[in-house]
Scaffold this motif. Structure first.
Motif, PDB file in Angstrom:
ATOM      1  N   GLY A   1       3.575   6.100  -1.217  1.00  0.00           N
ATOM      2  CA  GLY A   1       4.569   6.631  -0.282  1.00  0.00           C
ATOM      3  C   GLY A   1       5.951   6.126  -0.626  1.00  0.00           C
ATOM      4  O   GLY A   1       6.301   6.025  -1.795  1.00  0.00           O
ATOM      5  N   ASP A   2       6.703   5.757   0.410  1.00  0.00           N
ATOM      6  CA  ASP A   2       8.057   5.284   0.156  1.00  0.00           C
ATOM      7  C   ASP A   2       8.198   3.791   0.425  1.00  0.00           C
ATOM      8  O   ASP A   2       9.302   3.274   0.534  1.00  0.00           O
ATOM      9  CB  ASP A   2       9.071   6.093   0.977  1.00  0.00           C
ATOM     10  CG  ASP A   2       8.690   6.172   2.432  1.00  0.00           C
ATOM     11  OD1 ASP A   2       7.658   5.562   2.804  1.00  0.00           O
ATOM     12  OD2 ASP A   2       9.393   6.829   3.204  1.00  0.00           O
ATOM     13  N   GLY A   3       7.058   3.112   0.538  1.00  0.00           N
ATOM     14  CA  GLY A   3       7.082   1.655   0.588  1.00  0.00           C
ATOM     15  C   GLY A   3       7.714   1.055   1.823  1.00  0.00           C
ATOM     16  O   GLY A   3       8.322  -0.008   1.755  1.00  0.00           O
ATOM     17  N   ASP A   4       7.573   1.726   2.949  1.00  0.00           N
ATOM     18  CA  ASP A   4       8.203   1.160   4.149  1.00  0.00           C
ATOM     19  C   ASP A   4       7.242   0.998   5.340  1.00  0.00           C
ATOM     20  O   ASP A   4       7.678   0.630   6.426  1.00  0.00           O
ATOM     21  CB  ASP A   4       9.403   2.018   4.575  1.00  0.00           C
ATOM     22  CG  ASP A   4       9.010   3.448   4.913  1.00  0.00           C
ATOM     23  OD1 ASP A   4       7.806   3.765   4.837  1.00  0.00           O
ATOM     24  OD2 ASP A   4       9.901   4.247   5.247  1.00  0.00           O
ATOM     25  N   HIS A   5       5.956   1.255   5.133  1.00  0.00           N
ATOM     26  CA  HIS A   5       5.037   1.248   6.276  1.00  0.00           C
ATOM     27  C   HIS A   5       5.006  -0.099   7.013  1.00  0.00           C
ATOM     28  O   HIS A   5       5.151  -0.153   8.231  1.00  0.00           O
ATOM     29  CB  HIS A   5       3.622   1.632   5.825  1.00  0.00           C
ATOM     30  CG  HIS A   5       2.686   1.905   6.954  1.00  0.00           C
ATOM     31  ND1 HIS A   5       2.934   2.858   7.904  1.00  0.00           N
ATOM     32  CD2 HIS A   5       1.502   1.331   7.302  1.00  0.00           C
ATOM     33  CE1 HIS A   5       1.936   2.868   8.786  1.00  0.00           C
ATOM     34  NE2 HIS A   5       1.061   1.957   8.449  1.00  0.00           N
ATOM     35  N   GLY A   6       4.865  -1.174   6.252  1.00  0.00           N
ATOM     36  CA  GLY A   6       4.823  -2.501   6.872  1.00  0.00           C
ATOM     37  C   GLY A   6       6.151  -2.858   7.527  1.00  0.00           C
ATOM     38  O   GLY A   6       6.189  -3.403   8.631  1.00  0.00           O
TER      39      GLY A   6
ATOM     40  N   LEU B   1       0.845  -1.209   0.000  1.00  0.00           N
ATOM     41  CA  LEU B   1       0.000   0.000   0.000  1.00  0.00           C
ATOM     42  C   LEU B   1       0.874   1.251   0.000  1.00  0.00           C
ATOM     43  O   LEU B   1       0.607   2.208  -0.716  1.00  0.00           O
ATOM     44  CB  LEU B   1      -0.903   0.043   1.242  1.00  0.00           C
ATOM     45  CG  LEU B   1      -2.137  -0.857   1.333  1.00  0.00           C
ATOM     46  CD1 LEU B   1      -2.906  -0.531   2.603  1.00  0.00           C
ATOM     47  CD2 LEU B   1      -3.037  -0.696   0.115  1.00  0.00           C
ATOM     48  N   ASP B   2       1.910   1.230   0.822  1.00  0.00           N
ATOM     49  CA  ASP B   2       2.771   2.406   0.945  1.00  0.00           C
ATOM     50  C   ASP B   2       3.629   2.599  -0.301  1.00  0.00           C
ATOM     51  O   ASP B   2       3.994   3.730  -0.637  1.00  0.00           O
ATOM     52  CB  ASP B   2       3.657   2.279   2.200  1.00  0.00           C
ATOM     53  CG  ASP B   2       4.307   3.603   2.589  1.00  0.00           C
ATOM     54  OD1 ASP B   2       3.722   4.660   2.303  1.00  0.00           O
ATOM     55  OD2 ASP B   2       5.403   3.576   3.171  1.00  0.00           O
ATOM     56  N   SER B   3       3.944   1.517  -1.011  1.00  0.00           N
ATOM     57  CA  SER B   3       4.765   1.713  -2.213  1.00  0.00           C
ATOM     58  C   SER B   3       3.929   2.315  -3.334  1.00  0.00           C
ATOM     59  O   SER B   3       4.472   2.914  -4.258  1.00  0.00           O
ATOM     60  CB  SER B   3       5.451   0.412  -2.645  1.00  0.00           C
ATOM     61  OG  SER B   3       4.491  -0.554  -2.932  1.00  0.00           O
TER      62      SER B   3
END
Ligand SMILES: [Mg+2]
Length: 214
Positions: A37-42, A32-34
């Motif tokens: 966003g910057d793809g690091d939430h998980g 979801l974040d990628s």
């Protein structure tokens, strides 16, 4: 009739389950974040909740109350989670304990108050409003529902509805233009993607719901 209460063990079990949940959903949240966003939430949440798990196992059962437990969780997240979500979730859990110092168990009303304090902390720290495409879009409609609902005698059911409101709120972020965080730079291109923080918010709160439904 017995009053519904939640003891320190309830919180400890719920938080242990949150850590397991984050491991399970790590790739999904990162995906979801990628998208926006910057793809690091998980990945960030997984690092944070691993630290939480470490701290929980060191936690002295006999010495501390719910407030200390929540503070410990918040501090671990604050110290370990990068990005915007670390300070936000850190503040959320720390403030959850603010009004229950010295307590080993809380009533449902007090529990609702704990979540309300947490949401207030997220709002003041993140300076976001509903509609900005953030975790507040899930938290706010959820907590507003609980604050207005006369749930006496049907507390657990009401908490289930709280989760549903949060889920709907997370879903509502798909059509929003981001006004905060990394997705901000995407502008209109953020439309069509769900905010990862709004998704992890309801998932984490759902761990409380699952624990109280057992
Ligand atoms: Mg990120």
């Amino acid at each position: 009739m017995d009053t519904l209460t939640f003891n320190r063990d309830f919180f400890k079990r719920s938080i242990t389950n949150m850590a397991e949940l984050i491991e399970k959903e790590r790739n999904y949240l990162t995906k979801l974040d990628s998208d926006i966003g910057d793809g690091d939430h998980g990945i960030n949440l997984s690092i944070g909740f691993r630290e939480v798990s470490n701290k929980l196992s060191e936690f002295d059962e006999s010495a501390a109350d719910i407030a200390s437990l929540m503070k410990k969780v918040g501090m671990a997240l604050l110290g370990k989670v990068g990005g915007a979500s670390g300070p936000l979730y850190g503040s959320f859990f720390m403030k959850m304990g603010a009004n229950v110092a010295g307590k080993d168990e809380v009533t449902f009303d007090e529990f609702v108050g704990m979540i309300e304090n947490g949401v207030d902390a997220v709002q003041s720290r993140g300076k976001a409003e509903v509609g900005d495409k953030t975790m507040l879009d899930a938290f706010k409609p959820g907590i507003d529902f609980l604050k207005e609902e006369d749930y006496t005698g049907k507390e657990i059911e009401a908490f289930g509805q709280f989760i549903e409101k949060m889920k709907e709120g997370a879903e509502s972020t798909v059509s929003l233009v981001a006004k905060k965080g990394r997705a901000l730079r995407l502008g209109e291109r953020s439309v069509g993607h769900k905010d990862p923080g709004s998704e992890s918010s309801w998932m984490l709160m759902n761990a409380f719901y699952e624990e109280m439904s057992k």
